[in-house]
Design a protein around this motif. Structure first.
Motif, PDB file in Angstrom:
ATOM      1  N   TYR A   1       0.852  -1.193   0.000  1.00  0.00           N
ATOM      2  CA  TYR A   1       0.000   0.000   0.000  1.00  0.00           C
ATOM      3  C   TYR A   1       0.883   1.237   0.000  1.00  0.00           C
ATOM      4  N   ASP A   2       0.527   2.212  -0.835  1.00  0.00           N
ATOM      5  CA  ASP A   2       1.235   3.493  -0.899  1.00  0.00           C
ATOM      6  C   ASP A   2       0.361   4.582  -0.282  1.00  0.00           C
ATOM      7  N   PHE A   3       0.915   5.302   0.679  1.00  0.00           N
ATOM      8  CA  PHE A   3       0.199   6.394   1.347  1.00  0.00           C
ATOM      9  C   PHE A   3       0.598   7.726   0.706  1.00  0.00           C
ATOM     10  N   GLY A   4      -0.383   8.477   0.222  1.00  0.00           N
ATOM     11  CA  GLY A   4      -0.087   9.775  -0.374  1.00  0.00           C
ATOM     12  C   GLY A   4       0.409  10.758   0.669  1.00  0.00           C
ATOM     13  N   ILE A   5       1.553  11.387   0.414  1.00  0.00           N
ATOM     14  CA  ILE A   5       2.115  12.350   1.369  1.00  0.00           C
ATOM     15  C   ILE A   5       2.207  13.744   0.747  1.00  0.00           C
ATOM     16  N   MET A   6       1.600  13.913  -0.412  1.00  0.00           N
ATOM     17  CA  MET A   6       1.603  15.206  -1.094  1.00  0.00           C
ATOM     18  C   MET A   6       0.166  15.564  -1.461  1.00  0.00           C
ATOM     19  N   PRO A   7      -0.277  16.820  -1.275  1.00  0.00           N
ATOM     20  CA  PRO A   7      -1.657  17.192  -1.615  1.00  0.00           C
ATOM     21  C   PRO A   7      -1.957  16.942  -3.093  1.00  0.00           C
ATOM     22  N   ILE A   8      -3.167  16.462  -3.383  1.00  0.00           N
ATOM     23  CA  ILE A   8      -3.557  16.241  -4.774  1.00  0.00           C
ATOM     24  C   ILE A   8      -3.908  17.551  -5.477  1.00  0.00           C
ATOM     25  N   TYR A   9      -4.078  18.629  -4.678  1.00  0.00           N
ATOM     26  CA  TYR A   9      -4.493  19.895  -5.272  1.00  0.00           C
ATOM     27  C   TYR A   9      -3.303  20.821  -5.516  1.00  0.00           C
ATOM     28  N   LYS A  10      -3.210  21.335  -6.725  1.00  0.00           N
ATOM     29  CA  LYS A  10      -2.252  22.391  -7.022  1.00  0.00           C
ATOM     30  C   LYS A  10      -2.786  23.712  -6.475  1.00  0.00           C
ATOM     31  N   ASP A  11      -4.094  23.907  -6.600  1.00  0.00           N
ATOM     32  CA  ASP A  11      -4.776  25.079  -6.056  1.00  0.00           C
ATOM     33  C   ASP A  11      -5.699  24.574  -4.947  1.00  0.00           C
ATOM     34  N   ASN A  12      -5.247  24.672  -3.693  1.00  0.00           N
ATOM     35  CA  ASN A  12      -5.999  24.036  -2.613  1.00  0.00           C
ATOM     36  C   ASN A  12      -6.957  24.986  -1.903  1.00  0.00           C
ATOM     37  N   PHE A  13      -7.108  26.220  -2.410  1.00  0.00           N
ATOM     38  CA  PHE A  13      -8.058  27.163  -1.813  1.00  0.00           C
ATOM     39  C   PHE A  13      -9.227  27.331  -2.764  1.00  0.00           C
ATOM     40  N   PHE A  14     -10.420  26.922  -2.323  1.00  0.00           N
ATOM     41  CA  PHE A  14     -11.602  26.916  -3.181  1.00  0.00           C
ATOM     42  C   PHE A  14     -12.475  28.127  -2.857  1.00  0.00           C
ATOM     43  N   ASN A  15     -12.851  28.864  -3.887  1.00  0.00           N
ATOM     44  CA  ASN A  15     -13.603  30.094  -3.658  1.00  0.00           C
ATOM     45  C   ASN A  15     -14.561  30.331  -4.817  1.00  0.00           C
ATOM     46  N   THR A  16     -15.855  30.129  -4.577  1.00  0.00           N
ATOM     47  CA  THR A  16     -16.879  30.418  -5.586  1.00  0.00           C
ATOM     48  C   THR A  16     -17.958  31.274  -4.940  1.00  0.00           C
ATOM     49  N   GLY A  17     -18.928  31.663  -5.743  1.00  0.00           N
ATOM     50  CA  GLY A  17     -20.005  32.482  -5.205  1.00  0.00           C
ATOM     51  C   GLY A  17     -20.847  31.747  -4.182  1.00  0.00           C
TER      52      GLY A  17
END
Length: 238
Positions: free
Chosen positions: A196-212
């Motif tokens: 099993y491989d545990f992800g140690i890096m965020p999958i998001y390049k842009d991790n701040f979400f902002n919509t209306g």
């Protein structure tokens, strides 16, 4: 995390270069892979949503014994996985059905410390751990909607180009780093390798979400992976 991966690779290969003795193996493996994405679906979500795709993995593997069963292993693998969703009834209308499919391609370079020990003649057990660099080649999502028997919507989305909050930054990262743990069983030239491989890096390049509708919340997510491979060492030398 990238620095951790590169540092680990450098330490492992420098050690192998200057301390190598014993058997070196070069082989081929093929098997099952299940990439598993965990992500925060909304600002109010308390738990991460799990999304898995099932597929195949194939590649070449190189390993060398350093001293008394301790050694290093590295490989170049290609993973292709899919998720074919069922047709489901829309919650707002019984006449509408929707379907979602996912198609994923990735290259991987694991670099592991490992330890093998003899349990019978020509038979070995082993354990391994180490980082893996993953690079996404393609990640597509297909959505379809039917009204009765008539298709109303049918489109594909390249996940790596998604920019939901329209801030000019792609949401998802092609590059991922994981840390794996697993076991090896070997008989003569044949082996089974899984873990099993545990992800140690965020999958998001842009991790701040902002919509209306949902303003200003931080995304969370990682990409893990189950895997099990069968293989053969077609070249063994001292």
């Amino acid at each position: 995390m990238k620095k951790l991966f590169l540092t680990s690779i450098a330490l492992i290969f420098v050690t192998a270069l200057f301390a190598q003795e014993g058997t070196t193996n070069l082989g081929f493996n093929v098997g099952f892979a299940e990439p598993v994405m965990y992500y925060r679906a909304s600002s109010s979500a308390a738990k991460l949503t799990r999304q898995a795709t099932d597929g195949i993995k194939l590649g070449v593997i190189y390993e060398t014994n350093i001293i008394k069963g301790f050694g290093v292993s590295s490989s170049l693998n290609y993973t292709h996985s899919t998720h074919i969703g069922p047709w489901t009834v829309d919650k707002n209308s019984a006449a509408i059905r929707t379907k979602e499919d996912h198609n994923f391609h990735q290259l991987e370079i694991p670099v592991d410390w490992q330890y093998k020990f003899v349990i019978a003649k020509y038979t070995y057990l082993g354990l391994y751990t180490g980082p893996t660099l993953q690079v996404g080649l393609a990640n597509t999502f297909r959505y379809r909607k039917k009204l009765g028997d008539k298709i109303q919507d049918d489109y594909k989305v390249d996940v790596y180009k998604i920019d939901e909050d329209h801030d000019g930054k792609p949401d998802y990262n092609r590059v991922n780093v994981t840390w794996g743990v697993g076991a090896v069983f070997q008989y003569k030239r044949y082996f089974i390798r899984g873990g099993y491989d545990f992800g140690i890096m965020p999958i998001y390049k842009d991790n701040f979400f902002n919509t209306g509708s949902e303003t200003g919340w931080n995304r969370k997510g990682r990409l893990d992976q189950w895997q099990i491979k069968l293989g053969i060492y077609f070249w063994q030398f001292d």
